[in-house]
Motif scaffolding. Structure first.
Motif, PDB file in Angstrom:
ATOM      1  N   UNK A 224      21.763  -1.734 -10.770  1.00 15.71           N
ATOM      2  CA  UNK A 224      20.840  -2.501 -11.307  1.00 15.71           C
ATOM      3  C   UNK A 224      19.886  -2.542 -10.179  1.00 15.71           C
ATOM      4  N   UNK A 225      18.782  -1.753 -10.626  1.00 11.08           N
ATOM      5  CA  UNK A 225      17.631  -1.384  -9.525  1.00 11.08           C
ATOM      6  C   UNK A 225      17.018  -2.736  -9.239  1.00 11.08           C
TER       7      UNK A 225
ATOM      8  N   UNK B 272      16.649  -2.130  -2.997  1.00  7.84           N
ATOM      9  CA  UNK B 272      15.402  -1.894  -2.307  1.00  7.84           C
ATOM     10  C   UNK B 272      14.707  -0.567  -2.616  1.00  7.84           C
ATOM     11  N   UNK B 273      13.566  -0.526  -3.094  1.00  4.24           N
ATOM     12  CA  UNK B 273      13.071   0.884  -3.179  1.00  4.24           C
ATOM     13  C   UNK B 273      12.714   1.280  -1.951  1.00  4.24           C
ATOM     14  N   UNK B 274      13.009   2.704  -1.654  1.00 10.30           N
ATOM     15  CA  UNK B 274      12.682   3.251  -0.261  1.00 10.30           C
ATOM     16  C   UNK B 274      11.847   4.428  -0.344  1.00 10.30           C
TER      17      UNK B 274
ATOM     18  N   UNK C 273      20.979   0.598  -1.510  1.00  9.74           N
ATOM     19  CA  UNK C 273      21.771  -0.611  -1.682  1.00  9.74           C
ATOM     20  C   UNK C 273      21.821  -1.388  -0.541  1.00  9.74           C
ATOM     21  N   UNK C 274      22.493  -2.616  -0.411  1.00 10.61           N
ATOM     22  CA  UNK C 274      22.846  -3.133   0.820  1.00 10.61           C
ATOM     23  C   UNK C 274      24.100  -2.929   1.447  1.00 10.61           C
TER      24      UNK C 274
ATOM     25  N   UNK D 201      23.639   2.985   0.592  1.00  8.98           N
ATOM     26  CA  UNK D 201      23.724   4.279  -0.036  1.00  8.98           C
ATOM     27  C   UNK D 201      22.378   4.407  -0.921  1.00  8.98           C
ATOM     28  N   UNK D 202      22.179   5.517  -0.969  1.00  5.78           N
ATOM     29  CA  UNK D 202      20.743   5.700  -1.782  1.00  5.78           C
ATOM     30  C   UNK D 202      21.056   6.571  -3.241  1.00  5.78           C
ATOM     31  N   UNK D 203      20.069   6.081  -4.054  1.00  7.25           N
ATOM     32  CA  UNK D 203      20.066   6.664  -5.542  1.00  7.25           C
ATOM     33  C   UNK D 203      18.621   7.206  -6.005  1.00  7.25           C
TER      34      UNK D 203
END
Length: 226
Positions: free
Chosen positions: A5-6, A10-12, A26-27, A31-33
Protein backbone atom coordinates in the motif's frame (compact mmCIF):
# COMPACT_ATOMS: atom_id res chain seq x y z
CA UNK A 1 2.79 -12.72 0.06
CA UNK A 2 3.55 -9.02 0.57
CA UNK A 3 0.85 -6.61 -0.59
CA UNK A 4 2.03 -3.03 -0.95
CA UNK A 5 0.00 0.00 0.00
CA UNK A 6 2.05 2.94 -1.26
CA UNK A 7 0.03 5.31 0.92
CA UNK A 8 1.83 3.72 3.88
CA UNK A 9 5.30 3.90 2.30
CA UNK A 10 7.78 6.74 1.88
CA UNK A 11 8.63 7.86 -1.63
CA UNK A 12 12.41 8.08 -1.92
CA UNK A 13 13.00 8.16 -5.68
CA UNK A 14 11.40 9.19 -8.93
CA UNK A 15 10.27 7.77 -12.24
CA UNK A 16 12.70 5.75 -14.37
CA UNK A 17 10.58 4.57 -17.31
CA UNK A 18 7.74 5.86 -19.48
CA UNK A 19 4.93 5.42 -16.93
CA UNK A 20 4.29 7.50 -13.77
CA UNK A 21 6.29 5.75 -11.05
CA UNK A 22 8.56 6.07 -8.07
CA UNK A 23 10.83 4.27 -5.64
CA UNK A 24 9.11 3.59 -2.31
CA UNK A 25 10.54 2.45 1.01
CA UNK A 26 8.84 0.73 3.90
CA UNK A 27 9.50 1.34 7.58
CA UNK A 28 10.55 -2.22 8.38
CA UNK A 29 14.20 -2.41 7.50
CA UNK A 30 13.95 0.06 4.65
CA UNK A 31 12.99 -2.41 1.93
CA UNK A 32 12.50 -0.62 -1.37
CA UNK A 33 10.14 -1.17 -4.29
CA UNK A 34 9.65 0.38 -7.71
CA UNK A 35 5.96 1.13 -8.17
CA UNK A 36 4.31 2.12 -11.47
CA UNK A 37 0.83 3.61 -11.80
CA UNK A 38 -0.59 2.41 -15.11
CA UNK A 39 -3.39 3.55 -17.38
CA UNK A 40 -5.89 1.10 -15.93
CA UNK A 41 -6.36 -1.87 -13.65
CA UNK A 42 -6.55 -4.02 -16.79
CA UNK A 43 -3.10 -2.85 -17.88
CA UNK A 44 -1.66 -3.60 -14.42
CA UNK A 45 -3.28 -7.04 -14.37
CA UNK A 46 -1.89 -7.67 -17.86
CA UNK A 47 1.68 -6.97 -16.70
CA UNK A 48 1.28 -9.10 -13.59
CA UNK A 49 0.04 -11.98 -15.74
CA UNK A 50 2.91 -11.56 -18.19
CA UNK A 51 5.38 -11.72 -15.31
CA UNK A 52 3.83 -14.99 -14.12
CA UNK A 53 4.21 -16.47 -17.61
CA UNK A 54 7.85 -15.41 -17.70
CA UNK A 55 8.32 -17.11 -14.35
CA UNK A 56 6.60 -20.26 -15.61
CA UNK A 57 8.98 -20.35 -18.57
CA UNK A 58 12.00 -19.84 -16.30
CA UNK A 59 12.87 -16.46 -17.80
CA UNK A 60 14.47 -14.20 -15.14
CA UNK A 61 12.67 -10.97 -14.28
CA UNK A 62 12.54 -8.64 -11.34
CA UNK A 63 10.48 -9.99 -8.42
CA UNK A 64 6.89 -8.72 -8.73
CA UNK A 65 4.88 -7.84 -5.64
CA UNK A 66 1.10 -7.45 -5.35
CA UNK A 67 -0.31 -3.98 -4.64
CA UNK A 68 -3.47 -2.80 -2.92
CA UNK A 69 -4.19 -0.30 -5.71
CA UNK A 70 -5.52 -2.18 -8.75
CA UNK A 71 -3.86 0.17 -11.25
CA UNK A 72 -0.37 -0.21 -9.76
CA UNK A 73 2.39 -2.73 -10.41
CA UNK A 74 5.43 -3.15 -8.17
CA UNK A 75 8.79 -4.89 -8.19
CA UNK A 76 11.37 -5.30 -5.46
CA UNK A 77 14.17 -2.78 -5.86
CA UNK A 78 17.60 -4.27 -6.56
CA UNK A 79 20.96 -2.79 -7.46
CA UNK A 80 21.83 -3.56 -11.06
CA UNK A 81 25.34 -4.07 -12.34
CA UNK A 82 24.24 -3.11 -15.85
CA UNK A 83 21.12 -1.30 -17.01
CA UNK A 84 21.42 -1.35 -20.79
CA UNK A 85 21.91 -3.92 -23.55
CA UNK A 86 24.66 -1.75 -25.05
CA UNK A 87 26.89 -2.54 -22.06
CA UNK A 88 26.45 -6.32 -22.21
CA UNK A 89 29.36 -8.64 -22.82
CA UNK A 90 29.08 -11.32 -25.50
CA UNK A 91 28.24 -13.93 -22.84
CA UNK A 92 25.52 -11.68 -21.38
CA UNK A 93 24.02 -11.27 -24.85
CA UNK A 94 23.96 -15.04 -25.16
CA UNK A 95 22.13 -15.24 -21.84
CA UNK A 96 19.56 -12.72 -23.03
CA UNK A 97 18.99 -14.59 -26.28
CA UNK A 98 17.98 -17.76 -24.43
CA UNK A 99 14.67 -16.06 -23.60
CA UNK A 100 13.92 -14.77 -27.09
CA UNK A 101 11.14 -17.35 -27.46
CA UNK A 102 9.45 -16.16 -24.27
CA UNK A 103 9.50 -12.54 -25.48
CA UNK A 104 7.99 -13.62 -28.79
CA UNK A 105 5.37 -15.89 -27.20
CA UNK A 106 4.17 -13.14 -24.87
CA UNK A 107 4.32 -10.53 -27.67
CA UNK A 108 6.70 -8.43 -25.59
CA UNK A 109 7.46 -5.78 -28.20
CA UNK A 110 9.38 -3.85 -25.55
CA UNK A 111 11.66 -6.76 -24.60
CA UNK A 112 14.85 -4.78 -25.19
CA UNK A 113 13.39 -1.37 -24.41
CA UNK A 114 13.22 1.89 -26.36
CA UNK A 115 16.74 2.75 -25.20
CA UNK A 116 17.91 -0.82 -24.65
CA UNK A 117 17.06 -0.39 -20.99
CA UNK A 118 14.60 -3.26 -20.41
CA UNK A 119 17.44 -5.74 -20.05
CA UNK A 120 19.86 -5.58 -17.14
CA UNK A 121 22.33 -7.63 -15.12
CA UNK A 122 22.24 -8.39 -11.37
CA UNK A 123 24.47 -10.93 -9.68
CA UNK A 124 25.82 -11.95 -13.08
CA UNK A 125 22.33 -12.89 -14.30
CA UNK A 126 20.60 -11.17 -17.20
CA UNK A 127 17.09 -10.03 -16.28
CA UNK A 128 14.12 -8.62 -18.17
CA UNK A 129 13.43 -5.49 -16.16
CA UNK A 130 9.92 -4.66 -17.37
CA UNK A 131 7.25 -6.81 -19.05
CA UNK A 132 4.70 -4.01 -19.41
CA UNK A 133 4.84 -4.28 -23.20
CA UNK A 134 3.77 -7.92 -23.26
CA UNK A 135 0.42 -9.57 -24.06
CA UNK A 136 -2.56 -7.33 -24.84
CA UNK A 137 -1.12 -3.88 -24.09
CA UNK A 138 1.71 -1.70 -25.34
CA UNK A 139 4.12 -0.42 -22.69
CA UNK A 140 2.27 2.89 -22.21
CA UNK A 141 -1.15 1.28 -22.05
CA UNK A 142 -2.55 1.31 -25.58
CA UNK A 143 -4.35 -1.95 -26.43
CA UNK A 144 -2.69 -3.98 -29.20
CA UNK A 145 -6.02 -5.24 -30.51
CA UNK A 146 -5.74 -7.62 -33.46
CA UNK A 147 -1.94 -7.20 -33.48
CA UNK A 148 -1.89 -9.61 -30.53
CA UNK A 149 -3.25 -12.69 -32.25
CA UNK A 150 -2.55 -16.39 -32.44
CA UNK A 151 0.38 -16.04 -34.88
CA UNK A 152 3.74 -15.32 -33.28
CA UNK A 153 5.02 -12.82 -35.84
CA UNK A 154 7.35 -11.51 -33.15
CA UNK A 155 9.74 -14.35 -34.00
CA UNK A 156 10.54 -12.30 -37.10
CA UNK A 157 9.60 -8.78 -36.03
CA UNK A 158 11.83 -8.66 -32.95
CA UNK A 159 14.81 -9.52 -35.19
CA UNK A 160 14.03 -7.30 -38.16
CA UNK A 161 11.95 -4.24 -37.25
CA UNK A 162 14.04 -1.10 -37.81
CA UNK A 163 11.70 0.77 -35.46
CA UNK A 164 12.89 -1.48 -32.63
CA UNK A 165 16.67 -1.13 -33.07
CA UNK A 166 17.82 -2.46 -29.69
CA UNK A 167 15.81 -5.66 -30.13
CA UNK A 168 17.26 -6.06 -33.61
CA UNK A 169 20.82 -5.57 -32.33
CA UNK A 170 20.21 -8.18 -29.62
CA UNK A 171 18.33 -10.84 -31.59
CA UNK A 172 19.09 -10.40 -35.33
CA UNK A 173 22.31 -12.42 -35.27
CA UNK A 174 20.77 -15.49 -33.64
CA UNK A 175 21.39 -18.66 -35.60
CA UNK A 176 18.55 -20.95 -36.64
CA UNK A 177 19.70 -23.40 -33.96
CA UNK A 178 19.59 -20.70 -31.27
CA UNK A 179 16.12 -19.66 -32.39
CA UNK A 180 14.93 -23.27 -32.27
CA UNK A 181 16.30 -23.71 -28.75
CA UNK A 182 14.60 -20.48 -27.66
CA UNK A 183 11.29 -21.68 -29.13
CA UNK A 184 11.63 -25.02 -27.34
CA UNK A 185 11.73 -23.19 -24.00
CA UNK A 186 8.08 -22.32 -24.64
CA UNK A 187 7.00 -25.44 -26.50
CA UNK A 188 8.08 -27.64 -23.59
CA UNK A 189 5.77 -25.91 -21.09
CA UNK A 190 2.77 -28.20 -20.43
CA UNK A 191 -0.55 -26.84 -21.70
CA UNK A 192 -2.30 -27.38 -18.39
CA UNK A 193 0.32 -25.31 -16.56
CA UNK A 194 -0.11 -22.44 -19.00
CA UNK A 195 -3.87 -22.49 -18.58
CA UNK A 196 -3.59 -22.70 -14.80
CA UNK A 197 -1.23 -19.71 -14.57
CA UNK A 198 -3.35 -17.55 -16.87
CA UNK A 199 -6.57 -18.23 -14.96
CA UNK A 200 -4.94 -17.94 -11.52
CA UNK A 201 -3.43 -14.58 -12.50
CA UNK A 202 -6.72 -12.97 -13.52
CA UNK A 203 -6.69 -13.89 -17.19
CA UNK A 204 -9.67 -15.18 -19.13
CA UNK A 205 -10.21 -18.63 -20.66
CA UNK A 206 -9.97 -16.92 -24.06
CA UNK A 207 -6.51 -15.60 -23.20
CA UNK A 208 -5.44 -19.06 -22.05
CA UNK A 209 -6.64 -20.45 -25.38
CA UNK A 210 -4.70 -17.74 -27.22
CA UNK A 211 -1.47 -18.48 -25.36
CA UNK A 212 -1.85 -22.18 -26.17
CA UNK A 213 -2.50 -21.33 -29.82
CA UNK A 214 0.60 -19.12 -29.88
CA UNK A 215 2.64 -21.95 -28.38
CA UNK A 216 1.33 -24.29 -31.10
CA UNK A 217 2.25 -21.74 -33.77
CA UNK A 218 5.80 -21.66 -32.42
CA UNK A 219 5.96 -25.46 -32.50
CA UNK A 220 4.94 -25.38 -36.16
CA UNK A 221 7.77 -22.93 -36.85
CA UNK A 222 10.26 -25.58 -35.74
CA UNK A 223 8.58 -28.15 -38.02
CA UNK A 224 8.83 -25.77 -41.00
CA UNK A 225 12.57 -25.37 -40.42
CA UNK A 226 13.25 -29.11 -40.32
Amino acid sequence: MTTLDTAKLSRVGGQLGSNPAGVYQDGNGGRRYYVKTLESAAHARNEWLAAQLYQLAGAPTLRYVTTSAPDQIATEWIVLEKKCVAHFTDSEREQARQWFGVHAWTANWDAAGFNGDNQGVAGGQVLTLDVGGALAFRAQGDPKGKAFGIRVDELDVLRRDDANPHAVKLFAEMTSEQIEQAILVVVRIPDDEIRQVVLASGGSPALADKMLARKADMARRIAWNE
